[in-house]
Design a protein around this motif. Structure first.
Motif, PDB file in Angstrom:
ATOM      1  N   GLY A   1      -8.907   1.564  -5.385  1.00 33.83           N
ATOM      2  CA  GLY A   1      -7.665   1.508  -5.456  1.00 33.83           C
ATOM      3  C   GLY A   1      -6.977   2.853  -5.245  1.00 33.83           C
ATOM      4  O   GLY A   1      -5.835   2.857  -5.053  1.00 33.83           O
TER       5      GLY A   1
ATOM      6  N   ASN B   1      -3.252   1.577  -3.737  1.00 30.25           N
ATOM      7  CA  ASN B   1      -3.367  -0.131  -3.546  1.00 30.25           C
ATOM      8  C   ASN B   1      -2.697  -0.615  -4.912  1.00 30.25           C
ATOM      9  O   ASN B   1      -3.197  -0.606  -5.893  1.00 30.25           O
ATOM     10  CB  ASN B   1      -4.647  -0.488  -3.337  1.00 30.25           C
ATOM     11  CG  ASN B   1      -4.566  -1.968  -2.845  1.00 30.25           C
ATOM     12  OD1 ASN B   1      -3.418  -2.725  -3.076  1.00 30.25           O
ATOM     13  ND2 ASN B   1      -5.533  -2.356  -2.167  1.00 30.25           N
TER      14      ASN B   1
ATOM     15  N   VAL C   1       0.863  -1.326   0.064  1.00 31.43           N
ATOM     16  CA  VAL C   1       0.104  -0.120  -0.066  1.00 31.43           C
ATOM     17  C   VAL C   1       0.828   1.318   0.090  1.00 31.43           C
ATOM     18  O   VAL C   1       1.627   1.307   1.031  1.00 31.43           O
ATOM     19  CB  VAL C   1      -0.957  -0.137   1.340  1.00 31.43           C
ATOM     20  CG1 VAL C   1      -1.770   1.170   1.174  1.00 31.43           C
ATOM     21  CG2 VAL C   1      -1.781  -1.291   1.226  1.00 31.43           C
TER      22      VAL C   1
END
Length: 494
Positions: free
Chosen positions: A179, A190, A150
């Motif tokens: 994301g 993400n 992340v």
């Protein structure tokens, strides 16, 4: 004289039996599960499952595993204790697994229906992603990110900055999407989603000045790969195996630090059999016997035979002609022993040792090692061949018993007295008294005991014959003399 014994264990032959479970097991979360065979087992994708096959029977049954849908797959490992390990389960491992126990009296079998589900398999991977926090800069920043991490990108403004921040990707304005999340000066990406590589930028105003910063993000691909198989540990038979290890490699296939692959599940590796085939016949032999002479020249012998190790691991004796391609090992050869020493014993001494039983004593002799070749070196005899230096013998001195005389009068007529008796070690033939050690091999009778343990009531009287001594030694205030010599002690007080 002496004793010897031998024990033989006799077992009643029994046909095989499998102690199967009737429970249905469902655990779609655990990465590892163990259960007895029987019933239905539901496990998650990528888990390791151990199926136990508890069996009984005499002789000990041989356990084998089979799969109803075909042969066992590469990730199915039969263990030495009879269990079956299913590693890194995939959806193709669904099926019925059966353990069969067999001995000369029969067979027994039990099965488990294994179901592999993807439910819950992703939760473990979600925990694998690390969080990376980096700052964009006005001159640009370049970083490499492992997919699965992340990524948080900060715009270079103070935490109290409240003016709008514009985020761009590849010079296009970013919108909130799956994301992607941003809240003012921080953009979160993400990297499990594809297409995250590129240039990210932020723009904002502070003190009427435009601040523009950017960061270039590259994907650093790391993955687990298996190394080459090792050389087979055997050329034939059933003991050959090969191993390989899981290595973390970069995009160029170069091995790197395993920490870079920690966000990816590490594949399970196991040995695989190799060169499973019958061995060519070969000569085998026992170890050499001891040299026939313990000093100087002699001969030693061994047994030699032709055998073949089969692919099943069974060793079979074959006719000598089948080993004709190689020379037969010698069964007899000359040898030289440099020990040249022997045990020497003296004559047995008198039978006058400690008594061990009725008419049984011990006698001793000297035992020592000496050289046979007049050498001055320390003699070296085989300690396992050392003669005994002590043995049992028959001795009339041990034909004894304990003689017990009658109990003497109790020291008190009531209260708590004691009495004694004489115990002697006596020879049975001449009735002579001997030291107690001659009778020590049998329990010695007791020589004293309590007596007249009864209440003396309320009458004040002497209950023992030594009260005059108690009075003379001024022991009347001491219990139990106060009670036993009540009358004498009362006159003393008066």
């Amino acid at each position: 004289m002496g004793t010897d014994s031998e024990t033989t264990r006799v077992l009643l032959a029994q046909p095989p039996a499998v102690r199967a479970s009737s429970r249905n097991i469902s655990d779609p979360r655990s990465a590892s599960l163990r259960t007895p065979v029987g019933g239905r087992v539901t496990v998650r994708l990528g888990a390791n499952l151990t199926l136990d096959c508890p069996v009984t029977g005499v002789p000990q049954p041989l356990v084998t595993w089979h799969r109803l849908e075909g042969s066992l797959s590469w990730n199915s490992v039969p263990l030495q204790n009879g269990s079956l390990l299913l590693q890194n389960l995939s959806l193709q491992d669904d099926g019925t697994y059966t353990c069969v126990a067999a001995n000369p009296l029969g067979k027994a079998a039990s099965s488990s229906l294994v179901h592999v589900t993807a439910l819950g398999a992703s939760s473990g991977h979600q925990e694998m992603g690390r969080k990376r926090v980096v700052m964009a800069s006005r001159i640009g920043t370049v970083i490499s990110i492992t997919p699965g991490d992340v990524l948080r990108i900060g715009c270079p403004v103070v935490p109290s900055h409240r003016r709008p921040v514009k985020w761009t990707f590849q010079n296009h304005t970013l919108e909130q999407a799956a994301g992607l999340q941003y809240n003012g000066r921080v953009l979160e990406i993400n990297t499990r989603s594809e297409g995250f590589e590129g240039r990210y930028g932020c723009q904002t105003h502070t003190n009427n000045q435009l601040i523009s910063a950017w960061i270039q993000v590259h994907s650093q691909e790391f993955e687990w790969r298996f190394s080459e198989w090792s050389v087979c540990s055997a050329s034939c038979g059933n003991r050959g195996s090969q191993v390989r290890k899981a290595q973390c490699v970069d995009a160029d296939g170069q091995e790197t630090n395993p920490a870079y692959c920690q966000n990816r599940p590490k594949p399970v590796t196991k040995p695989r059999p190799c060169n499973v085939q019958n061995c060519p016949p070969s000569w085998a032999s026992t170890v050499w016997s001891r040299c026939s002479s313990w000093c100087g020249g002699g001969v030693r012998q061994r047994q030699v035979w032709c055998q073949r190790v089969e692919a099943s691991g069974t060793v079979r004796v074959r006719p000598s002609e089948e080993c004709g391609g190689s020379s037969r090992p010698e069964e007899r050869e000359e040898c030289v022993s440099e020990t040249c020493a022997e045990w020497v014993t003296g004559s047995w001494g008198q039978c006058s040792g400690r008594c061990l039983g009725p008419a049984v004593s011990t006698q001793r002799r000297t035992v020592f090692c000496r050289n046979l070749n007049a050498s001055n070196s320390n003699p070296n005899c085989d300690i396992k061949q050392r003669p005994s230096s002590v043995r049992n013998c028959t001795s009339e001195m041990c034909d004894v018993h304990w003689r017990v005389l009658p109990w003497r009068r109790c020291t008190a007529s009531c209260g708590s007295g004691f009495q004694s008796r004489k115990v002697e070690c006596i020879h049975r033939d001449n009735n002579k008294t001997l030291p107690d050690l001659h009778c020590a091999w049998q329990p010695r009778p007791v020589t004293w005991q309590h007596c007249n343990i009864t209440s003396c009531g309320g009458e004040c009287k002497d209950t023992t014959h030594y009260c005059e001594v108690v009075k003379r030694l001024k022991l009347c205030p001491v219990e139990p003399y106060t009670q036993r010599c009540c009358q004498s002690c009362s006159h003393s007080a008066s």
